[in-house]
Every structure is written in structure tokens, then in C-alpha cells.
Motif scaffolding. Structure first.
Motif, PDB file in Angstrom:
ATOM      1  N   MET A 226       0.842  -1.207   0.000  1.00 20.11           N
ATOM      2  CA  MET A 226       0.000   0.000   0.000  1.00 20.11           C
ATOM      3  C   MET A 226       0.881   1.264   0.000  1.00 20.11           C
ATOM      4  O   MET A 226       0.611   2.214  -0.739  1.00 20.11           O
ATOM      5  N   ILE A 227       1.935   1.242   0.808  1.00 23.25           N
ATOM      6  CA  ILE A 227       2.827   2.413   0.873  1.00 23.25           C
ATOM      7  C   ILE A 227       3.516   2.615  -0.478  1.00 23.25           C
ATOM      8  O   ILE A 227       3.587   3.716  -1.010  1.00 23.25           O
ATOM      9  N   GLN A 228       3.985   1.497  -1.069  1.00 19.88           N
ATOM     10  CA  GLN A 228       4.712   1.591  -2.346  1.00 19.88           C
ATOM     11  C   GLN A 228       3.840   2.126  -3.481  1.00 19.88           C
ATOM     12  O   GLN A 228       4.354   2.611  -4.483  1.00 19.88           O
ATOM     13  N   THR A 229       2.510   1.978  -3.335  1.00 25.93           N
ATOM     14  CA  THR A 229       1.627   2.363  -4.438  1.00 25.93           C
ATOM     15  C   THR A 229       0.764   3.576  -4.083  1.00 25.93           C
ATOM     16  O   THR A 229      -0.168   3.913  -4.826  1.00 25.93           O
ATOM     17  N   ASP A 230       1.108   4.204  -2.992  1.00 27.81           N
ATOM     18  CA  ASP A 230       0.313   5.341  -2.519  1.00 27.81           C
ATOM     19  C   ASP A 230       0.249   6.475  -3.555  1.00 27.81           C
ATOM     20  O   ASP A 230      -0.772   7.147  -3.693  1.00 27.81           O
ATOM     21  N   PHE A 231       1.328   6.635  -4.335  1.00 26.93           N
ATOM     22  CA  PHE A 231       1.414   7.714  -5.334  1.00 26.93           C
ATOM     23  C   PHE A 231       0.272   7.686  -6.352  1.00 26.93           C
ATOM     24  O   PHE A 231      -0.121   8.723  -6.851  1.00 26.93           O
ATOM     25  N   VAL A 232      -0.218   6.472  -6.665  1.00 27.68           N
ATOM     26  CA  VAL A 232      -1.211   6.398  -7.744  1.00 27.68           C
ATOM     27  C   VAL A 232      -2.630   6.720  -7.280  1.00 27.68           C
ATOM     28  O   VAL A 232      -3.564   6.619  -8.064  1.00 27.68           O
ATOM     29  N   THR A 233      -2.752   7.142  -6.036  1.00 25.12           N
ATOM     30  CA  THR A 233      -4.064   7.638  -5.621  1.00 25.12           C
ATOM     31  C   THR A 233      -4.248   9.057  -6.164  1.00 25.12           C
ATOM     32  O   THR A 233      -5.321   9.635  -6.075  1.00 25.12           O
ATOM     33  N   GLU A 234      -3.164   9.625  -6.749  1.00 26.74           N
ATOM     34  CA  GLU A 234      -3.232  10.968  -7.355  1.00 26.74           C
ATOM     35  C   GLU A 234      -3.363  10.852  -8.879  1.00 26.74           C
ATOM     36  O   GLU A 234      -2.988   9.824  -9.453  1.00 26.74           O
ATOM     37  N   PRO A 235      -3.850  11.906  -9.559  1.00 25.42           N
ATOM     38  CA  PRO A 235      -3.908  11.861 -11.023  1.00 25.42           C
ATOM     39  C   PRO A 235      -2.504  11.748 -11.627  1.00 25.42           C
ATOM     40  O   PRO A 235      -1.518  12.121 -10.984  1.00 25.42           O
ATOM     41  N   TYR A 236      -2.433  11.274 -12.875  1.00 29.95           N
ATOM     42  CA  TYR A 236      -1.134  11.012 -13.512  1.00 29.95           C
ATOM     43  C   TYR A 236      -0.216  12.232 -13.512  1.00 29.95           C
ATOM     44  O   TYR A 236       0.984  12.117 -13.257  1.00 29.95           O
ATOM     45  N   GLU A 237      -0.770  13.424 -13.778  1.00 26.21           N
ATOM     46  CA  GLU A 237       0.062  14.633 -13.889  1.00 26.21           C
ATOM     47  C   GLU A 237       0.833  14.868 -12.590  1.00 26.21           C
ATOM     48  O   GLU A 237       2.009  15.224 -12.609  1.00 26.21           O
ATOM     49  N   LEU A 238       0.167  14.663 -11.444  1.00 24.69           N
ATOM     50  CA  LEU A 238       0.839  14.865 -10.149  1.00 24.69           C
ATOM     51  C   LEU A 238       1.862  13.755  -9.891  1.00 24.69           C
ATOM     52  O   LEU A 238       2.957  14.008  -9.397  1.00 24.69           O
ATOM     53  N   PHE A 239       1.484  12.531 -10.268  1.00 24.43           N
ATOM     54  CA  PHE A 239       2.396  11.390 -10.117  1.00 24.43           C
ATOM     55  C   PHE A 239       3.693  11.660 -10.891  1.00 24.43           C
ATOM     56  O   PHE A 239       4.797  11.480 -10.366  1.00 24.43           O
ATOM     57  N   ALA A 240       3.547  12.133 -12.136  1.00 28.55           N
ATOM     58  CA  ALA A 240       4.719  12.322 -13.008  1.00 28.55           C
ATOM     59  C   ALA A 240       5.620  13.466 -12.544  1.00 28.55           C
ATOM     60  O   ALA A 240       6.771  13.551 -12.955  1.00 28.55           O
ATOM     61  N   GLU A 241       5.083  14.325 -11.681  1.00 29.36           N
ATOM     62  CA  GLU A 241       5.955  15.364 -11.109  1.00 29.36           C
ATOM     63  C   GLU A 241       6.882  14.777 -10.056  1.00 29.36           C
ATOM     64  O   GLU A 241       7.949  15.297  -9.788  1.00 29.36           O
ATOM     65  N   LYS A 242       6.418  13.664  -9.468  1.00 27.32           N
ATOM     66  CA  LYS A 242       7.175  13.100  -8.333  1.00 27.32           C
ATOM     67  C   LYS A 242       7.954  11.839  -8.680  1.00 27.32           C
ATOM     68  O   LYS A 242       8.903  11.491  -7.988  1.00 27.32           O
ATOM     69  N   MET A 243       7.487  11.126  -9.709  1.00 27.70           N
ATOM     70  CA  MET A 243       8.124   9.841 -10.030  1.00 27.70           C
ATOM     71  C   MET A 243       8.407   9.715 -11.513  1.00 27.70           C
ATOM     72  O   MET A 243       7.702  10.317 -12.339  1.00 27.70           O
ATOM     73  N   ALA A 244       9.419   8.921 -11.842  1.00 23.45           N
ATOM     74  CA  ALA A 244       9.709   8.623 -13.247  1.00 23.45           C
ATOM     75  C   ALA A 244      10.353   7.251 -13.328  1.00 23.45           C
ATOM     76  O   ALA A 244      10.959   6.786 -12.353  1.00 23.45           O
ATOM     77  N   ARG A 245      10.166   6.611 -14.483  1.00 22.92           N
ATOM     78  CA  ARG A 245      10.833   5.311 -14.684  1.00 22.92           C
ATOM     79  C   ARG A 245      11.381   5.248 -16.109  1.00 22.92           C
ATOM     80  O   ARG A 245      10.697   5.641 -17.070  1.00 22.92           O
ATOM     81  N   TYR A 246      12.604   4.762 -16.211  1.00 24.29           N
ATOM     82  CA  TYR A 246      13.292   4.727 -17.498  1.00 24.29           C
ATOM     83  C   TYR A 246      13.904   3.356 -17.744  1.00 24.29           C
ATOM     84  O   TYR A 246      14.315   2.672 -16.813  1.00 24.29           O
ATOM     85  N   VAL A 247      13.990   3.002 -19.039  1.00 29.71           N
ATOM     86  CA  VAL A 247      14.724   1.799 -19.441  1.00 29.71           C
ATOM     87  C   VAL A 247      15.920   2.264 -20.274  1.00 29.71           C
ATOM     88  O   VAL A 247      15.744   2.859 -21.345  1.00 29.71           O
ATOM     89  N   TYR A 248      17.108   2.015 -19.778  1.00 25.23           N
ATOM     90  CA  TYR A 248      18.347   2.401 -20.476  1.00 25.23           C
ATOM     91  C   TYR A 248      18.960   1.174 -21.149  1.00 25.23           C
ATOM     92  O   TYR A 248      19.016   0.095 -20.549  1.00 25.23           O
ATOM     93  N   THR A 249      19.446   1.384 -22.373  1.00 26.53           N
ATOM     94  CA  THR A 249      20.200   0.344 -23.074  1.00 26.53           C
ATOM     95  C   THR A 249      21.557   0.934 -23.455  1.00 26.53           C
ATOM     96  O   THR A 249      21.624   1.977 -24.127  1.00 26.53           O
ATOM     97  N   VAL A 250      22.613   0.269 -22.998  1.00 28.46           N
ATOM     98  CA  VAL A 250      23.970   0.785 -23.217  1.00 28.46           C
ATOM     99  C   VAL A 250      24.773  -0.314 -23.907  1.00 28.46           C
ATOM    100  O   VAL A 250      24.821  -1.447 -23.402  1.00 28.46           O
ATOM    101  N   ARG A 251      25.367   0.003 -25.066  1.00 27.72           N
ATOM    102  CA  ARG A 251      26.127  -1.022 -25.796  1.00 27.72           C
ATOM    103  C   ARG A 251      27.626  -0.748 -25.685  1.00 27.72           C
ATOM    104  O   ARG A 251      28.047   0.404 -25.842  1.00 27.72           O
ATOM    105  N   LYS A 252      28.400  -1.782 -25.403  1.00 30.48           N
ATOM    106  CA  LYS A 252      29.855  -1.602 -25.300  1.00 30.48           C
ATOM    107  C   LYS A 252      30.488  -1.635 -26.697  1.00 30.48           C
ATOM    108  O   LYS A 252      30.331  -2.608 -27.413  1.00 30.48           O
ATOM    109  N   ARG A 253      31.151  -0.547 -27.063  1.00 34.13           N
ATOM    110  CA  ARG A 253      31.775  -0.457 -28.399  1.00 34.13           C
ATOM    111  C   ARG A 253      33.243  -0.820 -28.343  1.00 34.13           C
ATOM    112  O   ARG A 253      33.873  -0.685 -27.305  1.00 34.13           O
TER     113      ARG A 253
END
Ligand SMILES: C[S@@+](CC[C@H](N)C(=O)[O-])C[C@H]1O[C@@H](n2cnc3c(N)ncnc32)[C@H](O)[C@@H]1O
Length: 253
Positions: A226-253
């Protein structure tokens, strides 16, 4: 370990609970699409993105940083036939991983920043919500790049707004800045919107299994969900001000 690192006892308890809690297994299956004893946000869509970068040859070697009990690696092995390697500081998690996966598998207990591997050993290194625990991000990133073979790939799912503070965008995270400082190019996908939906699903699913958690005497884990998901009780716009998630891909040259 004499001086316990951050969250050490909590993760030992967590992985002990995942061994015996039917409620948590059902929760993971419903919320994430597979039970990998996730402590976080890695659903099957994120993990399947990784399949695109794992070569389908018999001698591919994949390392997972903060691998927990190894179930995510077991899935990758089933899909690709790769050798799987993982490390985690949780002894409980590593014991389970070793008992579940013995073929083409190697699991070690160790700390991010301390454990080491030979140069050029891996085709793919993955980190699902574990880079945050690096005591020196830049040093750890260059260590990982040394572990990779030429053309090998580092695949990182990275969240801001809980362990790491929220920064402006995908190029301003501690991880991205470390790559920049080392002159290493990367590709990144912003999956914040997808994560909002996943967190909503995670919350709804936890509520669905509340009685099962209660019957097992595992309400502290329900409360944590419940604590981990408390953020989503808010609308997306407010959530996105506080949280972000990214997928990075890094290739070794
Ligand atoms: C947020 S969980 C992510 C677990 C898993 N990768 C997932 O996606 O569900 C972080 C993992 O890193 C491990 N961990 C945390 N700090 C660590 C450290 N300093 N050294 C090694 N492992 C660590 C924890 O035991 C846990 O398995």
C-alpha cells in the motif's frame, strides 16, 4: 557482514517471506504477469524488452545485478538458453536461487561495489531496480562495462521518486550523468506512464489478496504494498511530477 548495508535485514526478511507466502506468489503472478518475487516494478513487459538484447546462442552469458532469488534469470534462461549469473547481498535470496537453478547457472552473495567478475565475461548485464545501491555510481558503471564483452549490452530499469530523488528527465539521473561523465552513449525509453498503470494494477491486486495476506499473518507486506503504491491515488500529472521510470540500453563499443 559486520556493518549491515542499507535495507539488508529488510531484504533478508522479504526473501524469507517470498519462500512461503502463497498470497505474495499469487499477487506477483496477477500484478506482474509472472512470479519472480518482484520487489518493485518489473512486470513481464519490461522483462520481455530485455529478450530483444539477449543473443539466442548456446554460450550467451547474462549477469543480473541484485538478482534476488534468481527467478527472473530462470525465465530468461527458459526463453534463450543462456548461462545465467546473478549476485545479491541477501543470503536467503541466493540460497533459494542456488536451490532452484543448477544448470548453466552461477549465483554469488556479494555487495554492489565489492563483488567482481573477470573482464569481458558477459554478453548482457541487467539491473532491475538495483543501480541505486551503488556507493559510487560512476565507478560501478565502469566496472560493469569492463565485465561486458565487446558489443555486449547493459540493460537497466531505473526509477526515480523513491530510493533516488526525482530529477528533471532521463538525461539528468545519477545513472545517465555517470554514463555522460564516462563518455558512454546510451538509448533510453521513458516508461513513466506505463509504470503509473502498473502501480494502479499492483495496488488493486494487493487489495484483492488482502484476506490471504491476513490469513498468513503477512499483513506487514500488504501494508508495504500500500505504501509503495500510494502515489497512484493521485492523477497522472501529479504522479509524473514526483516519479519517473526509465529503461536504459547501453552497448559496449
Ligand atoms: C528493489 S530490489 C529489486 C530486486 C529484483 N531485481 C526485482 O526487480 O524485483 C533490489 C535488490 O538488490 C539487492 N540489493 C540491495 N542493495 C544491495 C547491495 N548493496 N549489494 C547487493 N545487492 C543489493 C536486494 O537484496 C534486492 O534483491
Amino acid at each position: 557482514m559486520d556493518n549491515k548495508p542499507l535495507f539488508y535485514n529488510e531484504y533478508e526478511q522479504f526473501y524469507k517471506m517470498t519462500e512461503c507466502s502463497k498470497a505474495f506468489k499469487s499477487f506477483c503472478q496477477s500484478a506482474f504477469g509472472e512470479d519472480f518475487s518482484q520487489d518493485g516494478f518489473s512486470d513481464i513487459n519490461q522483462i520481455n524488452r530485455m529478450l530483444d538484447v539477449v543473443p539466442k546462442c548456446v554460450d550467451t552469458h547474462v549477469l543480473d545485478i541484485g538478482c534476488g532469488n534468481g527467478k527472473m534469470l530462470g525465465y530468461l534462461q527458459k526463453k534463450t538458453g543462456a548461462y545465467i549469473h546473478g549476485f545479491d547481498y541477501s543470503q536467503n535470496a541466493i540460497n533459494t536461487a542456488k536451490s532452484l537453478f543448477a544448470e548453466k547457472a552461477e549465483f554469488r552473495q556479494g555487495l554492489i561495489g565489492e563483488i567482481d567478475y573477470p573482464e569481458g565475461q558477459f554478453d548482457v548485464v541487467t539491473s532491475m531496480d538495483s543501480m541505486y545501491f551503488a556507493p559510487d555510481m560512476k565507478k560501478f558503471v565502469s566496472q560493469i562495462m569492463r565485465w561486458l564483452k565487446k558489443d555486449g549490452v547493459l540493460f537497466v530499469c531505473y526509477q526515480e521518486g523513491d530510493v533516488m530523488p526525482k530529477t528533471e528527465n532521463a538525461c539528468t539521473t545519477v545513472f545517465a550523468k555517470s554514463l555522460d561523465a564516462l563518455g558512454i552513449p546510451y538509448e533510453v525509453e521513458d516508461i513513466t506512464a506505463e509504470t503509473y498503470d502498473l502501480l494502479k494494477k499492483k495496488r488493486e491486486t494487493a487489495v484483492k489478496y488482502k484476506n490471504d495476506f491476513e490469513a498468513e499473518g503477512n499483513m506487514e507486506w500488504f501494508d508495504l504494498l500500500m505504501i509503495q503504491t500510494d502515489f497512484v491515488t493521485e492523477p497522472y500529472e501529479l504522479f509524473a511530477e514526483k516519479m519517473a521510470r526509465y529503461v536504459y540500453t547501453v552497448r559496449k563499443r
